[in-house]
Enzyme design. Structure first.
Site, PDB file in Angstrom:
ATOM      1  N   SER A 240       0.966  -0.983  -0.195  1.00  0.00           N
ATOM      2  CA  SER A 240      -0.196   0.192   0.114  1.00  0.00           C
ATOM      3  C   SER A 240       0.645   1.015   0.123  1.00  0.00           C
ATOM      4  O   SER A 240       0.564   2.099  -0.895  1.00  0.00           O
ATOM      5  CB  SER A 240      -0.818   0.356   1.070  1.00  0.00           C
ATOM      6  OG  SER A 240      -0.418   0.300   2.479  1.00  0.00           O
ATOM      7  N   HIS A 270      -1.864  -8.667   1.885  1.00  0.00           N
ATOM      8  CA  HIS A 270      -1.556  -7.581   2.718  1.00  0.00           C
ATOM      9  C   HIS A 270      -2.969  -6.981   3.673  1.00  0.00           C
ATOM     10  O   HIS A 270      -3.045  -8.005   4.674  1.00  0.00           O
ATOM     11  CB  HIS A 270      -1.665  -6.909   1.651  1.00  0.00           C
ATOM     12  CG  HIS A 270      -0.782  -5.326   2.468  1.00  0.00           C
ATOM     13  ND1 HIS A 270      -0.232  -4.694   3.251  1.00  0.00           N
ATOM     14  CD2 HIS A 270      -1.131  -3.493   1.618  1.00  0.00           C
ATOM     15  CE1 HIS A 270       0.509  -3.373   3.527  1.00  0.00           C
ATOM     16  NE2 HIS A 270      -0.438  -3.247   2.660  1.00  0.00           N
ATOM     17  N   HIS A 317       6.028 -12.385   7.861  1.00  0.00           N
ATOM     18  CA  HIS A 317       5.821 -11.277   7.527  1.00  0.00           C
ATOM     19  C   HIS A 317       7.481 -11.525   6.459  1.00  0.00           C
ATOM     20  O   HIS A 317       8.022 -11.562   6.384  1.00  0.00           O
ATOM     21  CB  HIS A 317       5.844  -9.974   8.461  1.00  0.00           C
ATOM     22  CG  HIS A 317       5.674  -8.983   8.052  1.00  0.00           C
ATOM     23  ND1 HIS A 317       7.033  -8.075   7.457  1.00  0.00           N
ATOM     24  CD2 HIS A 317       4.864  -8.235   8.545  1.00  0.00           C
ATOM     25  CE1 HIS A 317       6.307  -6.568   6.948  1.00  0.00           C
ATOM     26  NE2 HIS A 317       4.833  -6.921   7.710  1.00  0.00           N
ATOM     27  N   ARG A 326       2.404  -4.366  16.194  1.00  0.00           N
ATOM     28  CA  ARG A 326       1.392  -4.285  16.993  1.00  0.00           C
ATOM     29  C   ARG A 326       0.428  -4.899  17.449  1.00  0.00           C
ATOM     30  O   ARG A 326      -0.948  -5.362  17.921  1.00  0.00           O
ATOM     31  CB  ARG A 326       1.296  -3.284  14.650  1.00  0.00           C
ATOM     32  CG  ARG A 326       2.035  -2.649  14.744  1.00  0.00           C
ATOM     33  CD  ARG A 326       2.085  -2.684  12.604  1.00  0.00           C
ATOM     34  NE  ARG A 326       1.962  -3.450  12.209  1.00  0.00           N
ATOM     35  CZ  ARG A 326       2.429  -3.763  10.791  1.00  0.00           C
ATOM     36  NH1 ARG A 326       1.791  -2.972  10.346  1.00  0.00           N
ATOM     37  NH2 ARG A 326       2.294  -5.050  10.844  1.00  0.00           N
ATOM     38  N   ASP A 372      -2.401  -8.159  11.928  1.00  0.00           N
ATOM     39  CA  ASP A 372      -3.658  -8.208  11.155  1.00  0.00           C
ATOM     40  C   ASP A 372      -3.824  -9.892  12.138  1.00  0.00           C
ATOM     41  O   ASP A 372      -5.445 -10.097  12.403  1.00  0.00           O
ATOM     42  CB  ASP A 372      -3.934  -8.526  10.134  1.00  0.00           C
ATOM     43  CG  ASP A 372      -3.437  -8.053   8.615  1.00  0.00           C
ATOM     44  OD1 ASP A 372      -3.988  -7.192   9.315  1.00  0.00           O
ATOM     45  OD2 ASP A 372      -2.206  -7.899   7.873  1.00  0.00           O
TER      46      ASP A 372
HETATM   47  N1  CMX Z   1       1.647 -20.012   6.188  1.00  0.00           N
HETATM   48  C1  CMX Z   1       1.480 -20.432   5.314  1.00  0.00           C
HETATM   49  N2  CMX Z   1       2.512 -20.514   4.973  1.00  0.00           N
HETATM   50  C2  CMX Z   1       3.404 -19.597   4.371  1.00  0.00           C
HETATM   51  C3  CMX Z   1       3.460 -18.049   5.909  1.00  0.00           C
HETATM   52  C4  CMX Z   1       2.088 -18.211   6.263  1.00  0.00           C
HETATM   53  N3  CMX Z   1       1.596 -17.811   6.698  1.00  0.00           N
HETATM   54  N4  CMX Z   1       4.024 -16.856   5.424  1.00  0.00           N
HETATM   55  C5  CMX Z   1       3.973 -17.122   3.994  1.00  0.00           C
HETATM   56  N5  CMX Z   1       4.640 -18.588   3.565  1.00  0.00           N
HETATM   57  C6  CMX Z   1       4.791 -19.312   3.124  1.00  0.00           C
HETATM   58  C7  CMX Z   1       5.620 -18.395   1.611  1.00  0.00           C
HETATM   59  O1  CMX Z   1       3.157 -18.577   1.118  1.00  0.00           O
HETATM   60  C8  CMX Z   1       6.294 -19.238   0.776  1.00  0.00           C
HETATM   61  O2  CMX Z   1       5.559 -20.488   0.239  1.00  0.00           O
HETATM   62  P1  CMX Z   1       6.803 -20.103  -1.476  1.00  0.00           P
HETATM   63  O3  CMX Z   1       7.826 -20.597  -0.632  1.00  0.00           O
HETATM   64  O4  CMX Z   1       5.279 -21.128  -1.146  1.00  0.00           O
HETATM   65  O5  CMX Z   1       6.019 -19.329  -2.093  1.00  0.00           O
HETATM   66  C9  CMX Z   1       7.258 -19.309   1.517  1.00  0.00           C
HETATM   67  O6  CMX Z   1       6.463 -19.536   3.271  1.00  0.00           O
HETATM   68  C10 CMX Z   1       7.680 -17.810   1.565  1.00  0.00           C
HETATM   69  O7  CMX Z   1       7.588 -16.342   2.078  1.00  0.00           O
HETATM   70  P2  CMX Z   1       7.887 -15.418   3.761  1.00  0.00           P
HETATM   71  O8  CMX Z   1       9.255 -15.215   2.376  1.00  0.00           O
HETATM   72  O9  CMX Z   1       8.381 -16.061   4.454  1.00  0.00           O
HETATM   73  O10 CMX Z   1       7.249 -14.551   3.449  1.00  0.00           O
HETATM   74  P3  CMX Z   1       6.428 -13.364   1.691  1.00  0.00           P
HETATM   75  O11 CMX Z   1       7.398 -11.975   2.001  1.00  0.00           O
HETATM   76  O12 CMX Z   1       7.066 -14.204   0.291  1.00  0.00           O
HETATM   77  O13 CMX Z   1       5.260 -13.125   2.581  1.00  0.00           O
HETATM   78  C11 CMX Z   1       3.236 -12.858   3.296  1.00  0.00           C
HETATM   79  C12 CMX Z   1       5.437 -12.232   3.017  1.00  0.00           C
HETATM   80  C13 CMX Z   1       2.686 -11.822   4.609  1.00  0.00           C
HETATM   81  C14 CMX Z   1       2.678 -12.160   2.292  1.00  0.00           C
HETATM   82  C15 CMX Z   1       3.128 -13.985   4.211  1.00  0.00           C
HETATM   83  O14 CMX Z   1       3.967 -14.490   5.318  1.00  0.00           O
HETATM   84  C16 CMX Z   1       1.807 -14.884   3.668  1.00  0.00           C
HETATM   85  O15 CMX Z   1       1.493 -15.132   3.230  1.00  0.00           O
HETATM   86  N6  CMX Z   1       1.120 -14.187   5.961  1.00  0.00           N
HETATM   87  C17 CMX Z   1      -0.594 -14.923   5.388  1.00  0.00           C
HETATM   88  C18 CMX Z   1      -1.244 -13.330   4.648  1.00  0.00           C
HETATM   89  C19 CMX Z   1      -0.508 -12.475   5.441  1.00  0.00           C
HETATM   90  O16 CMX Z   1      -0.611 -12.739   7.198  1.00  0.00           O
HETATM   91  N7  CMX Z   1      -0.237 -10.575   5.341  1.00  0.00           N
HETATM   92  C20 CMX Z   1      -0.700 -10.067   6.418  1.00  0.00           C
HETATM   93  C21 CMX Z   1       0.153  -9.339   7.041  1.00  0.00           C
HETATM   94  C22 CMX Z   1       0.757  -8.162   6.790  1.00  0.00           C
HETATM   95  C23 CMX Z   1       0.448  -6.866   6.564  1.00  0.00           C
HETATM   96  O17 CMX Z   1       0.524  -6.586   5.367  1.00  0.00           O
HETATM   97  O18 CMX Z   1      -1.381  -6.236   6.230  1.00  0.00           O
END
Ligand code: CMX
Length: 434
Positions: A240, A270, A317, A326, A372
């Site tokens: 964002s 996000h 994250h 937070r 979140d």
């Molecule tokens: N559950 C399951 N798998 C997860 C995970 C979770 N909560 N968080 C990361 N992973 C997975 C990723 O999908 C990725 O899988 P692939 O290798 O198959 O693609 C792997 O772990 C590596 O990811 P990462 O480097 O740890 O995380 P990213 O930087 O790529 O992504 C985020 C960060 C937040 C998008 C991810 O942790 C996620 O999808 N979390 C769940 C959704 C969420 O809570 N989002 C809100 C974040 C805060 C905000 O912006 O509001």
């Protein structure tokens, strides 16, 4: 000129030589290298954005203008008889870097009151959308509809000096921010409360008036203030904030930039994660028939989600490598105000079991909860159970940070953003693959 604007001008004039000197004398100093993983992988960790509004340390979490969350909440003037500070005082801190006095806070409150009347056509636009539109789509559309009000766009057409871009951007930013609570509450009441709209109370502050227009009793005003402050800024690289900065870098006005950033915030990876967390918990509750699961039962639900190829919403994250402060601030609030709430109990058990499961699962780099994971519980407890509205609340908060950033981007003359692409063949060549 308002005192806030005078102070801001002083700060901007003091800051500009620092940026100019860095560019002129040290422009070739390297701050980052880029690997193939980073080029394909969403630019993770590439240091190529500049902001002084907030900084995110992976192990400490966010600091707003150098202050941690507890320091920020303690330092700002409080609403009399309430636990939480004024959002208006927080904006003063974000914009100037100074902790505001009561008087300086009062001036921002007065500025917002002057600017908060929403033009009627905005409500027509919201009502014209299909009733089953997502509230984020409604919010983004409503803001875009106000683009014609932009003072910056008008001044730009007339021809203004680059040095003055920040001034009309500041006016646009305050005009827009002041209206966001009314627009959001209108969407809520239209969508979920049969269109029974509660008019704004001109005597209330940003958080207080929002709670009033939502029709939710105290202490929801304090919940709103806390929520907006916590969600305001998370440095520049998140989707964002980056979208807001990117769109504004083309000198698009703030109505375009904020409408666009909401589109990014509305993604499930996000800001929409706060909705997804409540959806997930409700699913578990249904399966449990209302009974609170024990740790073993909860572990099974978490594993089932992971094994079906889905993420655990509210965990992980891109930058943080510990429990999000937070999350911690909201957990503290829950422990104080709603320790026995059934949904809080779910969130609490999730916190106990999920990090170890994510470690064992071995994918997520950060197994800890983010903002979140905790935010929906508080909303639900105070009666806001329509969880597809939660990201709108995030959007109001995030606008505070993004608009502060855009004002400073303009003040320091940051250029249009334009990173360079490579082709897959070029990466293969760089890797020495024939
Ligand atoms: N559950 C399951 N798998 C997860 C995970 C979770 N909560 N968080 C990361 N992973 C997975 C990723 O999908 C990725 O899988 P692939 O290798 O198959 O693609 C792997 O772990 C590596 O990811 P990462 O480097 O740890 O995380 P990213 O930087 O790529 O992504 C985020 C960060 C937040 C998008 C991810 O942790 C996620 O999808 N979390 C769940 C959704 C969420 O809570 N989002 C809100 C974040 C805060 C905000 O912006 O509001």
């Amino acid at each position: 000129m308002s005192k806030l604007k005078e102070t801001l001008l002083e700060k901007i004039e003091g800051w500009r030589p620092r940026t100019t000197r860095l560019l002129k004398e040290y422009g070739d100093v390297k701050v980052s290298d880029v690997t193939i993983t980073q080029a394909i992988g969403g630019a993770r960790g590439v240091k190529c954005l500049v902001t002084d509004i907030s900084y995110l340390d992976p192990f400490e979490g966010i600091r707003f203008r150098g202050h941690t969350i507890p320091e920020t909440l303690a330092a700002l003037p409080k609403v009399p008889g309430h636990e939480m500070p004024y959002v208006e005082g927080f904006l003063y801190l974000l914009l100037t870097g100074d902790k505001p006095t009561e008087e300086q806070t009062a001036e921002v409150i007065a500025e917002f009151k002057k600017r908060k009347k929403v033009p009627d056509y905005v409500f027509d636009v919201i009502r014209a959308l299909p009733a089953d539109s997502h509230p984020m789509a409604m919010f983004s559309n409503a803001i875009l509809a106000m683009e014609k009000e932009s003072i910056f766009a008008k001044k730009y057409k007339e021809g203004i000096s680059k040095m003055d871009y920040w001034d009309s951007t500041y006016e646009d930013a305050l005009n827009l921010l002041a209206k966001l609570p009314t627009i959001a509450a209108y969407i809520y009441r239209l969508k979920y409360k049969n269109g029974d709209i509660i008019p704004s109370d001109p005597n209330l502050d940003f958080g207080g008036d929002f709670a009033h227009m939502m029709g939710i009793d105290k202490p929801y005003d304090d919940v709103s203030r806390l929520y907006f402050i916590l969600h305001s800024d998370h440095e520049s690289g998140n989707v964002s904030a980056h979208t807001g900065h990117l769109v504004a870098s083309a000198l698009s006005d703030v109505y375009y930039a904020i409408s666009a950033m909401l589109g990014g915030l509305a993604g499930p990876l996000h800001g929409l994660a706060n909705e997804m967390v409540l959806r997930w918990i409700q699913g578990v509750m249904d399966k449990m028939g209302g009974k609170t699961p024990d740790e073993e039962e909860m572990k099974k639900f978490v594993w089932d989600t992971l094994n079906s190829g889905q993420v655990i919403p509210g965990y992980g994250h891109a930058v943080l490598r510990k429990t999000d402060p937070r999350y911690a601030a909201q957990r503290e609030f829950c422990l104080k105000h709603l320790p026995d709430d059934p949904i809080f109990k779910y969130v609490d058990i999730l916190y106990k079991v999920t990090p170890d499961i994510l470690k064992e699962h071995g994918k997520a780099k950060n197994p800890w909860p983010n903002v979140d994971a905790q935010s929906g519980v508080i909303q639900w407890f105070y009666g806001l159970t329509e969880y597809d509205f939660y990201t709108v609340l995030f959007g109001i908060g995030r606008s505070l940070g993004i608009l502060s950033n855009i004002i400073w981007d303009r003040a320091l003359g940051y250029p249009i953003e334009r990173p360079k692409s490579l082709t897959t063949a070029m990466l293969e060549e760089a890797a020495g693959i024939k």
